[in-house]
Each structure stands twice: as C-alpha cells, then as structure tokens.
Enzyme design. Sequence first.
Site, mmCIF file in Angstrom:
data_model
loop_
_atom_site.group_PDB
_atom_site.id
_atom_site.type_symbol
_atom_site.label_atom_id
_atom_site.label_comp_id
_atom_site.label_asym_id
_atom_site.label_seq_id
_atom_site.Cartn_x
_atom_site.Cartn_y
_atom_site.Cartn_z
ATOM 1 N N LEU A 1 37.802 33.844 47.196
ATOM 2 C CA LEU A 1 39.108 34.245 46.660
ATOM 3 C C LEU A 1 39.365 35.725 46.934
ATOM 4 O O LEU A 1 38.601 36.587 46.491
ATOM 5 C CB LEU A 1 39.163 33.974 45.155
ATOM 6 C CG LEU A 1 38.761 32.556 44.730
ATOM 7 C CD1 LEU A 1 38.981 32.379 43.234
ATOM 8 C CD2 LEU A 1 39.537 31.504 45.519
ATOM 9 N N GLY B 1 44.178 38.616 45.555
ATOM 10 C CA GLY B 1 44.692 39.546 44.547
ATOM 11 C C GLY B 1 44.942 40.941 45.095
ATOM 12 O O GLY B 1 44.430 41.326 46.142
ATOM 13 N N ARG C 1 43.767 47.437 39.470
ATOM 14 C CA ARG C 1 42.960 48.478 38.832
ATOM 15 C C ARG C 1 42.356 49.470 39.837
ATOM 16 O O ARG C 1 41.863 50.520 39.457
ATOM 17 C CB ARG C 1 41.861 47.813 37.983
ATOM 18 C CG ARG C 1 42.419 47.105 36.761
ATOM 19 C CD ARG C 1 41.430 46.129 36.142
ATOM 20 N NE ARG C 1 41.393 44.847 36.848
ATOM 21 C CZ ARG C 1 40.653 43.805 36.488
ATOM 22 N NH1 ARG C 1 39.869 43.880 35.431
ATOM 23 N NH2 ARG C 1 40.695 42.686 37.173
ATOM 24 N N GLN D 1 47.903 32.169 49.620
ATOM 25 C CA GLN D 1 48.411 32.040 48.246
ATOM 26 C C GLN D 1 49.552 33.056 48.138
ATOM 27 O O GLN D 1 49.320 34.242 47.917
ATOM 28 C CB GLN D 1 47.292 32.355 47.237
ATOM 29 C CG GLN D 1 47.725 32.111 45.798
ATOM 30 C CD GLN D 1 46.743 32.689 44.788
ATOM 31 O OE1 GLN D 1 45.995 33.612 45.081
ATOM 32 N NE2 GLN D 1 46.766 32.147 43.568
ATOM 33 N N GLY E 1 34.717 37.209 31.891
ATOM 34 C CA GLY E 1 34.835 35.975 31.119
ATOM 35 C C GLY E 1 33.487 35.698 30.471
ATOM 36 O O GLY E 1 32.444 35.952 31.063
ATOM 37 N N GLU F 1 38.177 33.972 28.833
ATOM 38 C CA GLU F 1 38.462 35.286 29.418
ATOM 39 C C GLU F 1 38.501 36.336 28.307
ATOM 40 O O GLU F 1 38.898 36.034 27.176
ATOM 41 C CB GLU F 1 39.811 35.254 30.140
ATOM 42 C CG GLU F 1 39.792 34.459 31.429
ATOM 43 C CD GLU F 1 38.678 34.910 32.364
ATOM 44 O OE1 GLU F 1 38.718 36.044 32.863
ATOM 45 O OE2 GLU F 1 37.741 34.126 32.580
HETATM 46 C C1 UD1 Z 1 37.357 36.552 37.099
HETATM 47 C C2 UD1 Z 1 37.037 35.397 36.144
HETATM 48 C C3 UD1 Z 1 36.106 35.916 35.065
HETATM 49 C C4 UD1 Z 1 34.847 36.466 35.678
HETATM 50 C C5 UD1 Z 1 35.162 37.527 36.727
HETATM 51 C C6 UD1 Z 1 33.911 37.858 37.526
HETATM 52 C C7 UD1 Z 1 38.976 33.906 36.073
HETATM 53 C C8 UD1 Z 1 40.170 33.505 35.299
HETATM 54 N N1 UD1 Z 1 38.256 34.904 35.568
HETATM 55 O O1 UD1 Z 1 38.023 37.550 36.330
HETATM 56 O O2 UD1 Z 1 35.773 34.837 34.171
HETATM 57 O O3 UD1 Z 1 34.009 37.017 34.692
HETATM 58 O O4 UD1 Z 1 36.143 37.040 37.674
HETATM 59 O O5 UD1 Z 1 34.089 38.963 38.350
HETATM 60 O O6 UD1 Z 1 38.705 33.317 37.088
HETATM 61 N N2 UD1 Z 1 42.310 36.115 43.059
HETATM 62 C C9 UD1 Z 1 43.113 35.396 43.908
HETATM 63 N N3 UD1 Z 1 44.294 34.909 43.455
HETATM 64 C C10 UD1 Z 1 44.724 35.104 42.184
HETATM 65 C C11 UD1 Z 1 43.886 35.852 41.304
HETATM 66 C C12 UD1 Z 1 42.695 36.345 41.774
HETATM 67 O O7 UD1 Z 1 42.750 35.188 45.073
HETATM 68 O O8 UD1 Z 1 45.801 34.607 41.848
HETATM 69 C C13 UD1 Z 1 41.038 36.669 43.570
HETATM 70 C C14 UD1 Z 1 40.987 38.176 43.544
HETATM 71 O O9 UD1 Z 1 41.432 38.709 44.786
HETATM 72 C C15 UD1 Z 1 39.506 38.462 43.315
HETATM 73 C C16 UD1 Z 1 39.022 37.238 42.569
HETATM 74 O O10 UD1 Z 1 39.990 36.218 42.738
HETATM 75 O O11 UD1 Z 1 38.789 38.591 44.523
HETATM 76 C C17 UD1 Z 1 38.828 37.516 41.090
HETATM 77 O O12 UD1 Z 1 40.040 37.958 40.540
HETATM 78 P P1 UD1 Z 1 40.120 39.082 39.446
HETATM 79 O O13 UD1 Z 1 41.528 39.324 39.121
HETATM 80 O O14 UD1 Z 1 39.274 40.233 39.819
HETATM 81 O O15 UD1 Z 1 39.457 38.275 38.213
HETATM 82 P P2 UD1 Z 1 38.752 38.872 36.945
HETATM 83 O O16 UD1 Z 1 39.768 39.307 35.980
HETATM 84 O O17 UD1 Z 1 37.720 39.856 37.338
HETATM 85 CA CA CA Z 2 37.016 40.763 39.297
#
Ligand code: UD1
Ligand code: CA
Length: 462
Positions: free
Chosen positions: A9, A12, A16, A73, A140, A155
């Site tokens: 993934l 995003g 931050r 996405q 989380g 979360e």
């Molecule tokens: C996420 C987890 C959290 C975990 C943490 C570990 C969820 C809801 N939460 O939180 O439980 O402890 O990672 O680091 O999954 N991304 C996408 N599309 C989106 C949102 C995010 O591709 O719509 C990608 C971001 O680019 C990133 C990753 O997913 O690489 C994690 O996203 P981030 O927003 O950092 O999640 P956390 O709040 O850290």
């Molecule tokens: Ca993260």
Amino acid sequence: MQGVVAVILAAGKGTRMKSRLPKVLHQVAGKPMVRHVLEAVQSLGINQQILVIGHEAELVKAALGEQVRYAIQAEQLGTGHAVMQAQPLIGEEIKTVLVLCGDTPLLRAETLAILLAEHQQTGAAATVLTANLTDPSGYGRIIRDAQGLVERIVEEKDASAEEKRVQEINTGTYCFDKVALFKALGEISPANAQGEYYLTDVLSVLRGAGQKVGAVVAADPRETYGINSRVQLAEAEKILRYRKLVRLMEAGVTIIDPATTFIDDEVEIEPDTIIYPNTIIERGTRIGCECVIGPGTRIVESRIGNRVEIQNSVLLKSLVGDECTIGPFAYLRPGTELAGKNRVGDFVEIKNSKVGEGSKIPHLAYVGDATVGRNVNIGCGTITCNYDGVRKWPTRIGDGAFIGSNTNLVAPVEIGANAVTGAGSTITKDVPADSLAVERSRQTVIRDWVKKKRTDRSAQHD
Ligand code: UD1
Ligand code: CA
C-alpha cells in the site's frame, strides 16, 4: 514462491511528512522507503508484486519502474479500500495475499518468512504481524479475547482509554487467504473516526464469520516501525545504517566509529578495508580490500581498487585503480579515471580525465578533459585551461612527461612523451616528445635597486 502475491500500500500522501514528495519515496539508507519493502518481498521469491498507488502516482511509478504492477487508488479512502483496488490484478492461481505498507522500510525478509510459514501451517484466514512497543502511540492496537486469540484491531483514533493502554500493535503487515479477504472487504464500512475503509476491520469480520485469525509477534519490535514523520524517518535511517555497518563488519571491514559513518545499502566493501570517522559512502560504490578510507571523505557512485588510501576528499562517479593515494583535500569529479599507483595530493581537482599508471599530481592543480599518460609528474599549480568561454577542449600529456610547476596548458594542446615544460610557462602550442618548452620573459636583475630606493626616500624626508 507459488500462489502468493504481495500487495504493497503506497497511495497515501503522508500528510505528517509535510512534503511535496509522496511519503513512500522519501529515502532511507539511500533508497526510497518503499523500495526496501519491495526488496524484502523479492528476496523471499515472491515474484508477483502489486503496488497500490494514488497520490503522485506518476512519481512513484517513475521511481520503481516496470518491475512491479500498479493498481490505482484514485481517492485515498483507507487501507481496506486500497487493497480492494488490487483485486482485478490478482490471478486465479493465487491463494495467499501478503499485504504490506510502503512505509515500513525496516521489515526484514526473515520476519516475513516466519509470518508466511505460520499462516500456511495454521491454515488461518488471516495472520497479522504484531509487535510489543513500550510506546504504542499512533498505531492500531491488537485486542485479544479471553483465550488470547486476536479478536479485532482498534485504531488509536477510535480506541477507548483502556484500549490505548494495550502495547501490542498492528504492524500493518498481514497474510490473508485470498477468497476470505475479498469477501470480508465487501462487508467493511467507513463508520469510524476517520471515515475510512480500514483494512484492520477485516479481522473482526472474519472472526464474526467463525474464521480463524492468527498472529505472529515480531521478535524485534524495531523492525516494524511505520514511518509517518521526519523524526521517525531519521530513527529508521539510524537503524538501517547500523544494520549495514554490522553486515560490513561481519564481512571483515573495520568501521572505527559507526556513529559517524554513513554507508548506503548497496555499497560493497571488501575485507580488511578500514573506514575512518566522518565518512559517507553512497549509491553503489564498490571498494576493494585493504584500503584506508577517511577520515572526512565522501564517495559517490565510484569504484575504488585495492590498497587505496583516501583522506578528507570528495569523489564523484570516479574510477580509482589499485594502490592510489588521494588527498587530503582532493576533489575527483565525474569521469575521473586513475589507472593505479597514482598520487593525487592536496587541493587537486580532476574532472573527466584519464590518468595513466604511476602518474602524480601531488598538489594544487586543476586537470580537466585531459588524457595523461603513465609516470607523468604534474607540478604544483598546474592548470589545464580547458574552457575558452564557449566550449571545452582536450589536453593530452604523453608518458613520462614532466609538467613544471605553475604551468598553464591552454587546450587544445598536446605535450609529447618525456617532454618537459618550464615552471611558470603558458603553453599554447603542442610540445614534441623529448623537448623542453619554456614560455616566459627573461629575468632582469637590477643590482642595488633596493638600496638606491632607500637612499632616495631618506633624502626626500630630510
Ligand atoms: C495503519 C493501520 C494501523 C497500523 C499502522 C502500522 C489501518 C486502518 N491502520 O495505520 O493499524 O498500526 O498502519 O504502521 O490500516 N494507504 C493507501 N491508501 C489509503 C490509505 C493508506 O495506500 O487510502 C497506504 C499509505 O500510503 C501507507 C499505508 O497505507 O503506506 C499505511 O497508511 P497510513 O495512513 O500510514 O496508516 P496508519 O495510520 O499508520
Ligand atoms: Ca503508517
């Protein structure tokens, strides 16, 4: 590895980070953080990788190239929504989906292998990689039931005060049974504090349907750090760099002070080379054995032979043969090639030039766009005048030539083999082999000039 696809993934923005660059492209140990994740996956032999991209998708594609497949996405509606975008790219033959976040560059392949093995052994519908952190804030939390089995993930933004005290966190790395994953994703909703489709909700959906959800606790919690801010980026950098230094030390390289030595992941160094403090070695540099590098040296994209000594110098895209001595305070710019047994001393700059074996440029010189033969001595203060304000011209110096101190070689110009130039000469015409070229006006000596001047002056003051 058959039947496994990795979904990373990386869509995003990384708010931050406060950056124009998408988060996953920020570099750690000389590589974008998402590349570290990708390489860990590749080293396990998982050949199918799907990267979910969205924010600045073109930049991410350009950085990673054609080695992976991309799912777009368009709107970042959460990690669960992100995984859904990968579904159309996943083939029939796939049984297991390994989901990773692009912002966890410290994860090691060994840990992923343990996670996969546990998942396959237990036959669980989902297995999550967790870690116990003394400071779990931001992650989380793993909520376990009375039997100690994973019930759900909450979360931080949705957690109660009691849940926030849980120190076991979700690393964002999971193995899923493909069919169970996509069925459960169809059932999650964005009814939470962030209004997002959380991938983490898949676990409680699976449990609710009576499916098995497992967990593996990472042995070293530092591996699982997710990078959300520049402070965390610097922490990850420190850990990754130290890992690299440990690998080098274990392979026979002496690192005198790991705290002030920065060596990129892809750098190779052979045994019995010693690295002094305040040294930075970057991007695919290769260094041979028994060298002494530093203190205070930066080497980028260069090849260094065996038994080379370099101190307080900067080398960019250069080739250095065996047994050269460089510095202190030398600057080797791109395209410098030293054949071997060369001496390049203090305040010498070389650019786009080939220098033959045994030649010396011991002090204060500029050599640009030149071809220097073997066993040439270039005297102190010599300059190749390679630029006429419009274009660059070459200088050729034959084997065994002796360039006197403070010579200006006005290019294009050729100095023949074994020729000599007189100190202070400005050479504008070719010098044939075995000849001496001197270009300077004859010295005039006016005897007692100083004495006379003094007498004149005292006469004036009387
Ligand atoms: C996420 C987890 C959290 C975990 C943490 C570990 C969820 C809801 N939460 O939180 O439980 O402890 O990672 O680091 O999954 N991304 C996408 N599309 C989106 C949102 C995010 O591709 O719509 C990608 C971001 O680019 C990133 C990753 O997913 O690489 C994690 O996203 P981030 O927003 O950092 O999640 P956390 O709040 O850290
Ligand atoms: Ca993260």
